[in-house]
Design a protein around this motif. Structure first.
Motif, PDB file in Angstrom:
ATOM      1  N   THR A  97      48.865  40.899  45.512  1.00 57.71           N
ATOM      2  CA  THR A  97      49.492  42.048  46.158  1.00 57.71           C
ATOM      3  C   THR A  97      48.453  42.680  47.072  1.00 57.71           C
ATOM      4  O   THR A  97      47.254  42.460  46.894  1.00 57.71           O
ATOM      5  N   SER A  98      48.910  43.442  48.041  1.00 60.77           N
ATOM      6  CA  SER A  98      47.996  43.985  49.051  1.00 60.77           C
ATOM      7  C   SER A  98      48.133  45.495  49.151  1.00 60.77           C
ATOM      8  O   SER A  98      49.128  46.004  49.680  1.00 60.77           O
ATOM      9  N   PRO A  99      47.140  46.255  48.645  1.00 59.47           N
ATOM     10  CA  PRO A  99      47.163  47.709  48.831  1.00 59.47           C
ATOM     11  C   PRO A  99      47.236  48.108  50.303  1.00 59.47           C
ATOM     12  O   PRO A  99      47.935  49.056  50.655  1.00 59.47           O
ATOM     13  N   SER A 100      46.525  47.389  51.167  1.00 52.75           N
ATOM     14  CA  SER A 100      46.509  47.728  52.592  1.00 52.75           C
ATOM     15  C   SER A 100      47.898  47.713  53.193  1.00 52.75           C
ATOM     16  O   SER A 100      48.243  48.575  54.012  1.00 52.75           O
ATOM     17  N   PHE A 101      48.705  46.742  52.820  1.00 56.80           N
ATOM     18  CA  PHE A 101      50.052  46.633  53.380  1.00 56.80           C
ATOM     19  C   PHE A 101      51.049  47.493  52.610  1.00 56.80           C
ATOM     20  O   PHE A 101      51.865  48.211  53.208  1.00 56.80           O
ATOM     21  N   ALA A 102      50.980  47.437  51.283  1.00 58.46           N
ATOM     22  CA  ALA A 102      51.944  48.172  50.463  1.00 58.46           C
ATOM     23  C   ALA A 102      51.833  49.676  50.660  1.00 58.46           C
ATOM     24  O   ALA A 102      52.827  50.395  50.555  1.00 58.46           O
TER      25      ALA A 102
ATOM     26  N   LEU B 249      39.653  47.381  49.094  1.00 56.93           N
ATOM     27  CA  LEU B 249      40.098  46.079  48.588  1.00 56.93           C
ATOM     28  C   LEU B 249      41.492  45.814  49.134  1.00 56.93           C
ATOM     29  O   LEU B 249      42.464  46.443  48.715  1.00 56.93           O
ATOM     30  N   ILE B 250      41.582  44.870  50.070  1.00 59.55           N
ATOM     31  CA  ILE B 250      42.864  44.649  50.744  1.00 59.55           C
ATOM     32  C   ILE B 250      43.786  43.730  49.964  1.00 59.55           C
ATOM     33  O   ILE B 250      44.981  43.668  50.242  1.00 59.55           O
ATOM     34  N   MET B 251      43.244  43.007  48.970  1.00 57.29           N
ATOM     35  CA  MET B 251      44.081  42.134  48.147  1.00 57.29           C
ATOM     36  C   MET B 251      43.628  42.197  46.701  1.00 57.29           C
ATOM     37  O   MET B 251      42.429  42.254  46.419  1.00 57.29           O
ATOM     38  N   LEU B 252      44.592  42.186  45.797  1.00 61.42           N
ATOM     39  CA  LEU B 252      44.346  42.082  44.364  1.00 61.42           C
ATOM     40  C   LEU B 252      44.988  40.789  43.884  1.00 61.42           C
ATOM     41  O   LEU B 252      46.079  40.424  44.335  1.00 61.42           O
ATOM     42  N   LEU B 253      44.312  40.082  42.974  1.00 63.47           N
ATOM     43  CA  LEU B 253      44.744  38.736  42.587  1.00 63.47           C
ATOM     44  C   LEU B 253      44.884  38.601  41.072  1.00 63.47           C
ATOM     45  O   LEU B 253      44.180  39.266  40.311  1.00 63.47           O
ATOM     46  N   ARG B 254      45.782  37.727  40.664  1.00 68.42           N
ATOM     47  CA  ARG B 254      45.934  37.333  39.265  1.00 68.42           C
ATOM     48  C   ARG B 254      46.273  35.837  39.232  1.00 68.42           C
ATOM     49  O   ARG B 254      46.742  35.274  40.212  1.00 68.42           O
ATOM     50  N   TYR B 255      46.098  35.235  38.056  1.00 70.98           N
ATOM     51  CA  TYR B 255      46.487  33.832  37.844  1.00 70.98           C
ATOM     52  C   TYR B 255      47.614  33.805  36.828  1.00 70.98           C
ATOM     53  O   TYR B 255      47.529  34.417  35.749  1.00 70.98           O
ATOM     54  N   SER B 256      48.683  33.093  37.164  1.00 71.76           N
ATOM     55  CA  SER B 256      49.869  33.051  36.310  1.00 71.76           C
ATOM     56  C   SER B 256      49.740  31.960  35.245  1.00 71.76           C
ATOM     57  O   SER B 256      49.600  30.780  35.570  1.00 71.76           O
ATOM     58  N   HIS B 257      49.822  32.368  33.971  1.00 73.74           N
ATOM     59  CA  HIS B 257      49.746  31.418  32.857  1.00 73.74           C
ATOM     60  C   HIS B 257      51.114  31.024  32.333  1.00 73.74           C
ATOM     61  O   HIS B 257      51.216  30.161  31.451  1.00 73.74           O
TER      62      HIS B 257
END
Length: 492
Positions: A386-391, A355-363
């Protein structure tokens, strides 16, 4: 001499000037007394209006992240059509991403595209309180006492699968491991009935479900395209199959040691039992969460071991030492002793998180501070990523970050903890860390401990590349190996 008209105009001008000056002064005073306005928005990625951000994003998010991180730093925003996506790169800024409560940063809005696959009434189709209870079902199904029985199934499936190989030959390691992973997952998760009698049918249906998750599905999950129609037919047929299995188990009173049984026995806090539809959806979610990660990571682990003889030798020596203590026996506790193999798997996963990106929605609005001390205000309504692949390859955390080096996790180095809790995020972290992480490690260890003990390998195709075109980034093309059966000697 000033005329009456001139005097009137002069008074009018003076009054106007005084009014304007008073207005400006009032605004300055109000600005000084009012709470500080939000002016510290993250820098924007330069792109053509409306579709520019989308085009850059679709060309490859990792390429875009690499370019913009160099120019803009660890926090930046890209416009993708009508959405603003703000990236957090590095543990210093991603802490809030992983630790924030659901009321502030939620998964539901950004992962709605999973609903047609998982089905109604589960995971991202329910509110947070129900989803938390369903995650409790997963936790109970993956506790250590359950893992022990799952490992026994993994070992049996692995031995049986490789017993069909000849004394020597050439195989596509990626294909072989993908097939074995779905076999073991079927037995541990979906149940004996599927594994023994319905495997080919259910495997084909899951293939259609998997192929029904295309990049376009993220934006238009219900678009009437052939892949989505096959997905929907497969989902309906899977529901029928599990309805029959669940009904049969309940009628007979027979209990099995698999995740299906755990979900059948699960109850919500109000005493309500899980429905057949919920059980089916939870099983599909579990299989999707684990199958790709395990097959991809087991393939990368093998490819690296065959290219880095130093670590292959260390893994073989570890197997010899364990065999001296335990003989041929392999179970949960013995797999837990395999620290060298664990580090080899973990390093492959650092370099190639599926999973190269993880996402959330800001409330709600919130503020992040970079390691350089800059503060940025993130507005409500942004998608946060955020990106596990890059981080996982940041050079200030990992020495020679693009190099395969399992020893970086040894006591004394522990680079995965160098910058705090979120230095290593292949399995996410915080409130939404992967519940299946122990299962995945046990599954891959069960496979590779058997292969190391019983075969010699040679990688005969070029070292593989990432398949960036896949929804879950895996291994591109074939991974051809030449094998020769042999028994690992434990003699000193």
């Amino acid at each position: 001499m000033i005329s009456a008209t001139d005097l009137k105009e002069h008074k009018f001008f003076a009054a106007g000037f005084l009014f304007l000056a008073t207005l400006i002064l009032a605004k300055l005073v109000a600005a000084a007394l009012a709470p500080k306005a939000r002016k510290r928005l993250p820098p924007m990625v330069a792109a053509v209006p409306v579709i520019g951000g989308l085009l850059r994003f679709m060309r490859g998010p990792i390429l875009m992240i690499r370019e913009e991180y160099t120019k803009l730093g660890s926090v930046f925003t890209v416009n993708v059509v009508n959405r603003k996506i703000t990236f957090f790169i590095g543990p210093e800024v991603s802490g809030h991403f992983f630790k924030a409560p659901e009321a502030q940063l939620s998964q539901q809005e950004v992962y709605q595209f999973n609903v047609p696959t998982f089905g109604p009434g589960v995971v991202f189709d329910v509110d947070y309180s129900v989803r938390q209870e369903q995650f409790r079902f997963f936790t109970e199904a993956l506790r250590v006492t359950k893992l022990r029985s799952y490992v026994d199934h993994m070992v049996v499936e692995t031995k049986d699968y490789f017993s069909k190989w000849g004394e020597s030959g050439t195989v596509d390691l990626k294909y072989e491991l993908e097939h074995l992973i779905i076999l073991t997952a079927s037995r541990c998760l979906l149940g004996r009935e599927v594994r023994d009698k319905l495997f080919d049918d259910v495997s084909a249906l899951f293939h259609d479900l998997d192929n029904g998750m295309q990049p376009i599905s993220v934006i238009f999950p219900y678009l009437p395209i052939p892949a989505h129609r096959r997905r929907d037919r497969a989902r309906a047929r899977i529901a029928e199959i599990f309805s029959t299995i669940i009904s049969s188990r309940k009628t007979s009173g027979k209990s099995e040691d698999d995740m299906l049984q755990c979900f059948i026995d699960s109850k919500y806090k109000d005493g309500r039992a899980t429905t057949e539809g919920e059980i089916t959806g939870l099983l599909i979610a579990a299989l999707f969460a684990g199958q790709h990660t395990s097959s991809i990571t087991s393939t990368w682990t093998g490819a690296y071991l065959l290219c880095f003889r130093k670590y292959l030798s260390a893994a073989l020596e570890e197997q010899q030492e364990i065999m001296r203590r335990h003989g041929d026996k392999v179970d949960h506790d013995i797999l837990s002793e395999m620290d060298v193999l664990y580090r080899c798997i973990k390093e492959a996963l650092r370099l190639h998180p599926p999973l190269i990106m993880l996402l959330r929605y800001s409330h709600s609005d919130f503020t992040v501070t970079t390691r350089e001390g800059k503060e940025y205000d993130i507005p409500k309504g942004h998608i946060v990523a955020t990106s596990p692949s890059f981080a996982n390859r940041l050079p200030y955390i990992y020495k020679d970050p693009d190099t395969y080096d399992p020893d970086r996790f040894l006591p004394g180095r522990e680079e995965d903890k160098a910058a705090g809790a979120f230095s290593y995020i292949s399995f996410g972290g915080g409130r939404h860390g992967c519940l299946g992480e122990p299962f995945a490690y046990m599954q891959i260890k069960a496979i590779w401990s058997h292969l190391l003990r019983n075969f010699e390998f040679e990688l005969i195709s070029p070292f593989p590349e990432n398949d960036w075109n896949a929804m879950v980034v895996g291994v591109k093309g074939e991974v051809m190996v030449r094998y020769k059966r042999r028994r690992l000697s434990v003699d000193n």
